[in-house]
Design an enzyme around this catalytic site. Structure first.
Site, PDB file in Angstrom:
ATOM      1  N   TYR B 442       0.821  -1.137  -0.055  1.00  0.00           N
ATOM      2  CA  TYR B 442       0.020  -0.018   0.001  1.00  0.00           C
ATOM      3  C   TYR B 442       0.834   1.319  -0.109  1.00  0.00           C
ATOM      4  CZ  TYR B 442      -0.467  -0.386   5.220  1.00  0.00           C
ATOM      5  OH  TYR B 442      -0.335  -0.089   6.688  1.00  0.00           O
ATOM      6  N   GLU B 443       0.116   2.431  -0.313  1.00  0.00           N
ATOM      7  CA  GLU B 443       0.757   3.532  -0.611  1.00  0.00           C
ATOM      8  C   GLU B 443       1.977   3.536  -1.665  1.00  0.00           C
ATOM      9  OE1 GLU B 443       0.046   6.451   0.473  1.00  0.00           O
ATOM     10  OE2 GLU B 443      -1.465   5.879   1.867  1.00  0.00           O
ATOM     11  N   GLY B 444       1.675   2.591  -2.717  1.00  0.00           N
ATOM     12  CA  GLY B 444       2.689   2.559  -3.588  1.00  0.00           C
ATOM     13  C   GLY B 444       3.659   1.271  -3.462  1.00  0.00           C
ATOM     14  N   GLN B 449       7.757   2.633  -5.765  1.00  0.00           N
ATOM     15  CA  GLN B 449       8.917   3.478  -5.087  1.00  0.00           C
ATOM     16  C   GLN B 449      10.034   3.799  -5.720  1.00  0.00           C
ATOM     17  OE1 GLN B 449       7.803   4.908  -2.408  1.00  0.00           O
ATOM     18  NE2 GLN B 449       6.015   3.810  -2.445  1.00  0.00           N
TER      19      GLN B 449
END
Lengths: 591, 591
Positions: B442-444, B449
Site C-alpha cells: 500500500y501507498e505504492g 517507489q
C-alpha cells in the site's frame, strides 16, 4: 481461488531430457518395467488427482481449518478431505514406492518425488497426512520386526491407516537430547509410554481407521542426552490378536495448534498417558533410527517448497497477463485497451523470472537428488551405490535448506505481483506465503541444515559427496566447453564452482582453528552452495533442451531463464562470500 | 503474547546525538520551545500509551478482527479499541503536529514520526485509524477552504472524528487514471458522488462520531486519464447548519476484506451511491492534490516497517536469551544448565544482528528524513527550505521502499529464531510477518517507489536531492577521515558512495537510450541506494556514539552492529550492481 495445472511438461523435461532417468531406472535392479511410458502414465494420473481432487480443497480447507472436540479429543478435518483421502487410497498412491511384499507398487523414488510435488501443489496441508505416514513406514521397514511390519505398516501402505513421527517436546526441539517422555516396561514385553509431544502433524484426524505413532522416549536405564533415546510403536487403537482394531490406547490429542498456515493440517499436542507401546529397533538407538529416515523427510520438505512456489508462480504469471494497469515505459503496447497488462513492465518480468528460475532449477535439483536415492538403493554396482549415497547425503541439506528458503522469496514475489490484491485472502496468494513459512522450520531449521552441510557433510565426512559433485560439474563444463548454446554459461559456472571449492578449503582451516567459525559461516555457505548448484542445473537444462525435441519456444524459455539466472541471481554468491569471509569476529557475544 | 518496551534510549540517541535535532528544531520558526526536555517528555508519554494501552490489544485484536454487520453496514472494532482511541484523543495525540489554529499542538514532524513509531509498534492495525485521519487533515489543510477546515478538519484534530483517503477502485490501483467514480453537480453547489472504492482503511468503524472521506472522482466534463480527477469531501454524516451531525450520507461500507494481516483494521469496500460531496481544491487537480500528501503517507508506512521490526526484534532477542537448546560449538557455556541458550549460536546472533542493524539504521534514516520535513516547512532561510525539500523528495522512496522491504526480512528472521514455535499463533511472531506483508504494497508498491526514485527523483529532477545527499556523505567522510573509531567504516562508505554516483550516471545514459532500462534497473537501484544510505547512518551513529555521553556498553553495541553491517550486509550492493548492469536484455518479453 487459485489456479493449478500440473506442470507435467517441465517434470518430464527434467526427468527424461535433463536427468536421463529412463536409461538409469530401467537398468536398476527390479527396474526393467520403469520405462518412460509407464512413468509418464503415473505422472498423468497424479496430475489429475491433484488438479481435480486436491487443488479445489486448498483454499476452502485453509479457511475452514481443523476442528478439535475437547470432549472426545478428536479432530475433524475440513470438508472434502476424507473424500480426497479415499481417492488417494483407492488410487494406490499410499503404496506407490513401497516394496511389493508390503503391498506397495515398488515404483522408483524419483517418481514418488515427482508425484509428491503434484500432490503438495494441490493441497500442502492435506498432503501432510500421507507424508508423515511415509516416514513412519520407512522407519518400520528399516527397523521393525516382520510382525511389526505386517501389523502396523501394511495397513498404512494400503491407505487404510496413517502414521506419525512423535519427536518434539516443549523443552526439546532441535536438541532432542533433552526429551523426557518415559517408557516403563510392562510385564508382557510392551512398554507404558508417558509424556507430552508437541507439533505432531496428523497426530489425530478422521481420515483413517487407525493412527500409528512412532514415539521417541527414554527407557528407565537410559543414559542422559541423545544416546538414551529409544523408538516405540504406539497405535491409537490397540490390535486384537487377529489384527482387528481393539481398545483405544492412552495416546490422545490434548489440543491442536493455531498456526500461521497449513490450517487444514491437524498439528497436535499428543498426550501419552501410560500408552501401550512396542520397542522398535534397539534400545537407546532411537535417534540413530530416526536419522535413517531423515533424508527422505527432508527431501520431501524441499519438494514442498517447489510445490508451493510452482503454484504461486502459475497464478502470478496469469495475473500479470490479465491485469491491465499502466503503460509500457516505451509507449503503449496495447493501445486499443484501457491499459497495458503488467507483463510489459520489466520489473514484473523480473519477479516472474525469479520465480521461474527458482522453480524449474529446484525441480531439476530435487529430482536429481531423488534419482540418486534410487541408484543408492537399487544399483547392481556397489561402488555406484556408495557414490550415490554420498551424493544424496551431500545434496539433502541443500535440497531442504535452500529450496525451502527460495520458496519464501518465490511466494513473496508472487504475492507482490498482485499488489494490494495479494493481501486479500480470497485471492489465495497470501495462503501460499503463510503455508510456506513452516517449511524452513520443521524437519530441521535452515540453521540446522546449514550446520549439517558444513559441519557434517563437508567437514566430518571430508566432503566426499561434495567431491563427487564437483567432479560431475567439472566433467559437464569440459564436455560443453565448445558448445555454442552454453558459451555464456560454462565460464561463469566453472568460475563459481572453483570459488566454491576454494572457499570450502579455506573454511575448513578456519573451523579447525575455531569451531565457532562453523556457525558463523554455515548459512551463508549453504546459500553459496545452493546458488552454484542451481547454476549447474540451469546450464544442464539448457544443454538438455538444445539436444531435445522440445519446441523452439520451450528451448527459448530455458535459454532466457538461464541467462536471467546467471546474470541476476548467481551474483548473490558475492555477498555470501563476503559474509563468510567476515567470520565470527563480526558476530560478537550478546548478553 | 509478545513483549514491547518503547525503545526511548535509541530514539533519543538518534534524535539528539546522531541528528542534533534540538539545535535544529529550536532555531526553526515557532520552535523556540522545542527543547530536548519537552520532546523527551512527549516521547515518554507516547511510550506509556503504547506499552500500557496499545501493546496489550495487539494480539487479541488480531485474533478477534473486525465485525461487519450487513444489515446496518457498520463495523465493530475489536475489544479495547474504542477505549484506546479515547485515551489517544484525550491525550491530545490526534493533533500532535497539527497547527494551533486547527486545535493542534504544532509539535515538530520529527517528533510526530518518533511517536508514530511507538504507537505503530503498540498496535499497527489500530494505528491505521488515526494515521489515515492525518492524511485527510493534511489534504484539507493544503487544499480546503477555511470553512471546510473548520467543519471537517478540526473535529479530526480534536480526536472526535476520523478521516480516510478513497483512491483505489477494482480496476484502478497503481494506475489511478483508470478510475471511474463519478461526481455530478447538484443544484446547491455540492456534488452527487457515485462509485465503488476498495481497500479503504478505516472506511467504517465505531471509534468516532463521524468519518470524513476524501474521495477521488471524475466531474462530467473531466478529461480522460489522470488529468480528469477531482477530490471531494464526503462525510459519513452530513452536517447541519450549526455544524452538528445531520442525516446519514449515501456512503457506506458494502463489505470488509478478509486479509493476511492487520485483521483489526477495517479495510472496506465503500459504496458511494449519490453521496453528497464537496469539491476540495481545483477541478481536475485531485491527483496533484493527492500527491502533496504522498510524502507524509509514505514516510509513515516506512515507519510501520521500523515499528514492526523493532517489536519483533525485541521478542526474538528475548527468546534467544531464554530458550535453552543445544550447546555452543566450542563447548558448553552454561554447563550447570540442561543446555546453553540460543545466544551462544553464531547463526542466531547473525539473525539478531541483522535485525538490529536494520532497525536502528532505519530509525536514523526515517528520523533524518522527518527532520528535513521540519526544515522544509519551518526554516527561516529559503535556500535551506528548498534544499531540505529536495532531500525529502529524494529520501522518501528509499524510506518507504527499503524500510518496508527490510521489515519483511526482519520479521522473518525474528520468527526463524523461534524455530517451530514461531509458526504458532499464540507466540505472536507470525502476526508480525502477516502484518508486515501489507507495507510493501500500500501507498505504492516497492516497484512504484523504485520507479519514483530512479525515474522521477534521479532522472526527471536531475538528481538534485541525490547531489545534496552525496555532498553530505562526502563531507562526513572528510570530517572523520582521521577518526580512529571510524577507521574501518569511512573507507568502505566512501567507496560505496562513489559506486552509487557512478552507477547512477551510467544508468541515466542507458535509460536515455532505452526507457525500458528504467524498469529493468529500478528495484535493484532502490536496494543499492538503501544499503549505502544505511551504511552512512551507521557510520554517523558510531561517530555520534563516540562523541556522546552514552554508556560504554551502548557505544560498544553501536560499534559491533556497524561492523556487522559493513562486513555482512553492505556487500549486498555487489549483487544489485550486477543485476543493474545486466539490463533489460535479461528480462525478455513473456507472452
Amino acid at each position: 481461488m487459485t489456479l493449478y495445472k500440473a506442470p507435467l511438461d517441465d517434470q518430464r523435461f527434467a526427468l527424461f531430457d535433463v536427468l536421463g532417468a529412463e536409461a538409469i531406472l530401467t537398468r536398476l535392479q527390479g527396474g526393467s518395467e520403469h520405462t518412460r511410458d509407464l512413468l509418464d502414465a503415473v505422472l498423468e494420473e497424479a496430475g489429475k488427482l491433484s488438479e481435480q481432487v486436491l487443488a479445489p480443497t486448498n483454499g476452502p480447507g485453509d479457511a475452514e481449518g481443523c476442528h478439535y472436540d475437547k470432549a472426545t479429543q478428536t479432530v475433524t478435518t475440513p470438508k472434502g478431505f476424507k473424500e480426497a483421502f479415499n481417492a488417494f487410497a483407492e488410487g494406490g498412491w499410499a503404496g506407490l514406492t513401497a516394496k511389493e511384499k508390503f503391498g506397495g507398487q515398488a515404483l522408483p523414488g524419483v517418481i514418488g518425488t515427482a508425484t509428491t510435488e503434484l500432490i503438495q501443489s494441490g493441497n500442502l496441508a492435506w498432503s501432510l497426512y500421507p507424508l508423515l505416514s511415509e516416514g513412519a513406514c520407512h522407519a518400520m521397514e528399516l527397523h521393525g520386526t516382520e510382525e511389526q511390519q505386517n501389523n502396523y505398516m501394511k495397513p498404512i501402505v494400503e491407505g487404510r491407516w496413517t502414521g506419525t513421527m512423535c519427536l518434539t517436546e516443549p523443552q526439546a526441539g532441535s536438541d532432542l537430547g533433552l526429551l523426557k517422555t518415559r517408557a516403563e516396561p510392562n510385564a508382557d514385553g510392551s512398554y507404558a509410554i508417558t509424556g507430552t509431544k508437541i507439533f505432531i502433524s496428523a497426530g489425530e484426524h478422521d481420515l483413517a481407521e487407525n493412527i500409528v505413532h512412532l514415539v521417541l522416549a527414554r527407557l528407565p536405564d537410559a543414559p542422559a542426552g541423545s544416546r538414551g533415546i529409544s523408538m516405540f510403536i504406539v497405535p491409537k487403537f490397540k490390535l486384537n490378536a487377529d489384527g482387528s482394531l481393539g481398545a483405544r490406547n492412552g495416546a490422545a490429542a490434548g489440543a491442536i495448534e493455531h498456526k500461521m498456515g497449513i490450517h487444514a493440517c491437524s498439528t497436535c499436542v499428543m498426550n501419552f498417558d501410560g500408552a501401550e507401546g512396542y520397542l522398535i529397533g534397539k534400545p537407546h538407538k532411537g535417534l540413530a533410527a530416526m536419522f535413517t529416515m531423515m533424508n527422505a523427510a527432508r527431501l520431501s520438505v524441499g519438494v514442498q517448497g517447489l510445490a508451493l512456489a510452482e503454484r504461486a508462480w502459475q497464478n502470478s504469471l496469469n495475473y500479470a497477463r490479465e491485469r491491465l494497469q499502466g503503460r509500457a515505459l516505451s509507449g503503449a503496447k496495447f493501445p486499443d485497451k484501457v491499459a497495458d497488462n503488467l507483463l510489459v513492465q520489466p520489473d514484473v518480468r523480473r519477479m516472474l523470472l525469479t520465480q521461474r528460475a527458482f522453480v524449474e532449477g529446484s525441480r531439476a535439483l530435487l529430482l536429481y537428488t531423488a534419482l540418486q536415492t534410487d541408484i543408492e538403493s537399487r544399483s547392481g554396482d556397489e561402488a555406484e551405490r556408495k557414490q550415490a549415497g554420498e551424493l544424496v547425503a551431500f545434496m539433502i541439506p541443500i535440497a531442504k535448506g535452500v529450496v525451502t528458503e527460495l520458496a519464501q522469496e518465490c511466494t513473496k514475489e508472487a504475492l507482490q505481483v498482485y499488489g494490494g490484491h495479494g493481501f486479500i485472502a480470497e485471492n489465495g496468494m497470501e495462503q501460499f506465503v503463510r503455508d510456506a513459512r513452516i517449511i524452513t522450520l520443521y524437519e530441521g531449521t535452515t540453521g540446522i541444515q546449514a550446520a549439517d552441510l558444513l559441519g557434517r557433510k563437508i567437514l566430518q565426512l571430508q566432503g566426499v559427496g561434495f567431491k563427487h559433485f564437483l567432479e560431475e560439474i567439472s566433467a559437464f563444463c569440459k564436455q560443453h566447453a565448445a558448445d555454442d548454446a552454453l558459451r555464456t554459461l560454462i565460464g561463469p559456472l566453472a568460475i563459481a564452482t572453483k570459488q566454491w571449492g576454494d572457499l570450502t578449503l579455506k573454511l575448513a582451516q578456519r573451523v579447525q582453528a575455531n569451531p565457532e567459525e562453523l556457525g558463523a559461516a554455515a548459512v551463508d555457505y549453504l546459500w553459496f552452495s545452493g546458488y552454484v548448484t542451481l547454476a549447474y542445473f540451469w546450464a544442464r537444462s539448457v544443454a538438455a533442451a538444445e539436444a531435445s525435441t522440445q519446441s523452439a519456444a520451450f528451448k527459448q524459455a530455458k535459454r532466457d531463464t538461464a541467462a536471467f539466472y546467471f546474470a541476476r541471481i548467481l551474483p548473490r554468491t558475492l555477498m555470501h562470500q563476503a559474509a563468510i569471509e567476515a567470520g565470527v569476529a563480526t558476530l560478537p557475544a550478546i548478553d
